[in-house]
Design a protein around this motif. Structure first.
Motif, PDB file in Angstrom:
ATOM      1  N   SER A  45      57.856  49.720  24.423  1.00 20.73           N
ATOM      2  CA  SER A  45      56.577  50.428  24.486  1.00 20.73           C
ATOM      3  C   SER A  45      55.413  49.547  24.056  1.00 20.73           C
ATOM      4  CB  SER A  45      56.628  51.678  23.609  1.00 20.73           C
ATOM      5  OG  SER A  45      56.853  51.325  22.256  1.00 20.73           O
ATOM      6  N   THR A  46      55.725  48.388  23.454  1.00 19.88           N
ATOM      7  CA  THR A  46      54.680  47.483  22.959  1.00 19.88           C
ATOM      8  C   THR A  46      54.537  46.217  23.795  1.00 19.88           C
ATOM      9  OG1 THR A  46      56.302  46.499  21.458  1.00 19.88           O
ATOM     10  CG2 THR A  46      54.945  48.289  20.582  1.00 19.88           C
ATOM     11  N   ASP A  47      55.377  46.054  24.828  1.00 25.54           N
ATOM     12  CA  ASP A  47      55.379  44.813  25.602  1.00 25.54           C
ATOM     13  C   ASP A  47      54.070  44.615  26.368  1.00 25.54           C
ATOM     14  OD1 ASP A  47      57.844  44.140  24.730  1.00 25.54           O
ATOM     15  OD2 ASP A  47      58.899  44.507  26.615  1.00 25.54           O
ATOM     16  N   THR A  48      53.726  43.346  26.544  1.00 28.48           N
ATOM     17  CA  THR A  48      52.554  42.994  27.346  1.00 28.48           C
ATOM     18  C   THR A  48      52.955  42.677  28.782  1.00 28.48           C
ATOM     19  OG1 THR A  48      51.447  42.091  25.403  1.00 28.48           O
ATOM     20  CG2 THR A  48      50.617  41.392  27.547  1.00 28.48           C
ATOM     21  N   LYS A  49      54.102  42.000  28.940  1.00 31.23           N
ATOM     22  CA  LYS A  49      54.576  41.616  30.265  1.00 31.23           C
ATOM     23  C   LYS A  49      55.523  42.670  30.820  1.00 31.23           C
ATOM     24  CE  LYS A  49      56.812  37.826  32.768  1.00 31.23           C
ATOM     25  NZ  LYS A  49      57.473  36.500  32.638  1.00 31.23           N
ATOM     26  N   ALA A  50      55.297  43.075  32.060  1.00 28.44           N
ATOM     27  CA  ALA A  50      56.131  44.098  32.693  1.00 28.44           C
ATOM     28  C   ALA A  50      57.515  43.550  33.005  1.00 28.44           C
ATOM     29  CB  ALA A  50      55.474  44.600  33.970  1.00 28.44           C
ATOM     30  N   ALA A  51      58.524  44.408  32.863  1.00 24.61           N
ATOM     31  CA  ALA A  51      59.890  44.024  33.228  1.00 24.61           C
ATOM     32  C   ALA A  51      60.050  44.003  34.736  1.00 24.61           C
ATOM     33  CB  ALA A  51      60.892  44.987  32.606  1.00 24.61           C
ATOM     34  N   SER A  52      59.374  44.924  35.417  1.00 23.25           N
ATOM     35  CA  SER A  52      59.381  44.976  36.886  1.00 23.25           C
ATOM     36  C   SER A  52      58.028  45.478  37.357  1.00 23.25           C
ATOM     37  CB  SER A  52      60.474  45.913  37.408  1.00 23.25           C
ATOM     38  OG  SER A  52      61.752  45.454  37.062  1.00 23.25           O
ATOM     39  N   THR A  53      57.621  45.019  38.518  1.00 18.62           N
ATOM     40  CA  THR A  53      56.371  45.480  39.129  1.00 18.62           C
ATOM     41  C   THR A  53      56.670  45.980  40.536  1.00 18.62           C
ATOM     42  OG1 THR A  53      55.896  43.259  39.944  1.00 18.62           O
ATOM     43  CG2 THR A  53      54.981  43.851  37.789  1.00 18.62           C
TER      44      THR A  53
END
Length: 414
Positions: free
Chosen positions: A363-371
């Motif tokens: 919930s705190t990540d800046t980079k998406a795991a998938s787009t």
């Protein structure tokens, strides 16, 4: 709240004269487990083969020796595992002399024994189970299990562990809840799952190190047929067909109506099979600091990346040597405390329409795991108000969307 730094373990060998010999100082690599599909608990350790009364310890601890493992957390010792030595393996080398043992509790004898058992019509579950325990010399402890009447049943050369499972399954089909069978203090107890008074909390910011999810359709049931009573002059007839999520294909079970079932009861039992096995199964693995008092069938509460709520422990491995524990849990379908919202807002359990786009591992990540994820229906499983990505979604149909992670507010609608 338990201070895990104060957790201590002890191992005792119970000798033939009743003496409890504390062998803890000589023990290495202690661990025990209650497997999801196993009736008996298992534990193992390695022991330095030191002298005891002028003889190697391996001549005192040998096959069939009773072993008790206890744990404490700043207070009194509690038994956490007990059983008898089943495997005994002395080692003699230049560097070290030691021996390893593997122990199982008394339910192991039921797993390894076959028998013919005749259950008379109307026999209750409690009576049938206690008869098995008594015949195998296992003292009965607490019985808080089902007591449903069973139809006349003949088991031929079946393993007793399988007979016990079938009796509990039959009771469940007739309205009973789920139960766990486990040993404690040398007695066998039949207890409801999730009935523990103390519910321990696990948090990734405190006592959890890793968590992971597995979703599977391997055991999915999408159709149940109810077959009517057999008659000498007629073929067996289909009385009802209940369909579930047949979009996954036809995976059919047969429910045969017994002589003590009404048609309505048989249909209800078939529906219960669909209710319990008609959804893809989700199993979550949690690893963290060891709490030796956690047992299979207990309820816990966990706050991790993919789960935030109450769970049932399906299986547990305690690694006392490294002071860690691994649990396989089933996430319960209930709103966790703090995630409930007013009726006009989103809440855990809501099925929403994901608009597509990105999801994140945390919930705190800046980079998406998938787009560029496709849109589709998804379920809200966790809400963290105020987080950068406050909603955790899990897809409902893999063919529509692969969303499985944290998303931003405004990326879905009802």
């Amino acid at each position: 709240m338990i201070d895990v730094s104060k957790v201590a373990y002890n191992v005792y060998a119970v000798l033939q004269d009743g003496t409890r010999l504390n062998v803890t100082p000589a023990v290495m690599d202690l661990g025990w487990e209650e497997g999801e599909s196993e009736l008996s608990s298992r534990f193992s350790f390695t022991v330095a083969n030191v002298d005891y009364n002028g003889s190697p310890l391996s001549s005192t601890i040998k096959p069939n020796t009773a072993i008790v493992v206890t744990a404490s957390a700043g207070g009194d010792e509690q038994e956490v595992a007990s059983g008898k030595v089943i495997e005994w393996n002395p080692q003699d080398g230049a560097a070290m002399k030691d021996f390893s043992v593997v122990c199982y509790d008394d339910l192991y004898n039921l797993q390894k024994s076959q028998d013919d058992r005749y259950i008379k019509a109307g026999t209750g579950t409690k009576s049938a189970l206690n008869a098995i325990f008594s015949d195998w010399g296992i003292p009965a402890g607490e019985y808080k299990g089902p007591d449903k009447p069973h139809a006349k049943t003949l088991f031929k050369a079946e393993y007793l562990g399988d007979i016990i499972t079938e009796l509990l399954d039959d009771a469940e089909k007739h309205g009973a809840d789920n139960y766990v069978i486990r040993m404690s203090g040398g007695k066998v107890n039949v207890l409801p799952i999730n009935a523990n008074e103390t519910v321990y909390h696990f948090d990734e910011d405190d006592n959890l190190t890793t968590s992971g999810d597995k979703i599977s359709t391997a055991d999915l049931v999408t159709r149940v047929k109810v077959i009517g009573l057999e008659k000498k002059t007629q073929k067996r007839s289909v009385e009802a067909t209940l369909d579930g999520k047949t979009e996954y294909g036809i995976r059919q079970r047969i429910y045969t109506r017994s002589s003590d079932d009404t048609a309505a009861q048989a249909k209800s039992a078939a529906q219960k099979t669909l209710d319990e096995k008609g959804e893809p199964t989700r199993k979550t693995t949690l690893k963290g600091a060891d709490l030796p008092f956690i047992r299979k069938g207990d309820k816990i509460r966990a706050a991790a990346r993919t789960v935030n709520g109450f769970c049932t422990v399906l299986g547990v491995q305690h690694d006392a040597a490294n002071r860690t524990m691994t649990m396989t849990v089933k996430v319960l379908d209930e709103d966790p405390a703090g995630n409930k919202k007013d009726s006009d807002e989103y809440k855990v359990g809501d099925i929403v329409n994901f608009a597509g786009g990105s999801h994140y591992k945390a919930s705190t990540d800046t980079k998406a795991a998938s787009t560029n994820l496709s849109p589709g229906k998804a379920k809200i499983t966790i809400i963290k108000k105020g987080a950068k990505h406050p909603y955790h979604l899990i897809y409902q149909n893999w063919a529509e969307t692969h969303v499985y992670g944290w998303v931003d507010e405004g990326t879905f609608s009802k």
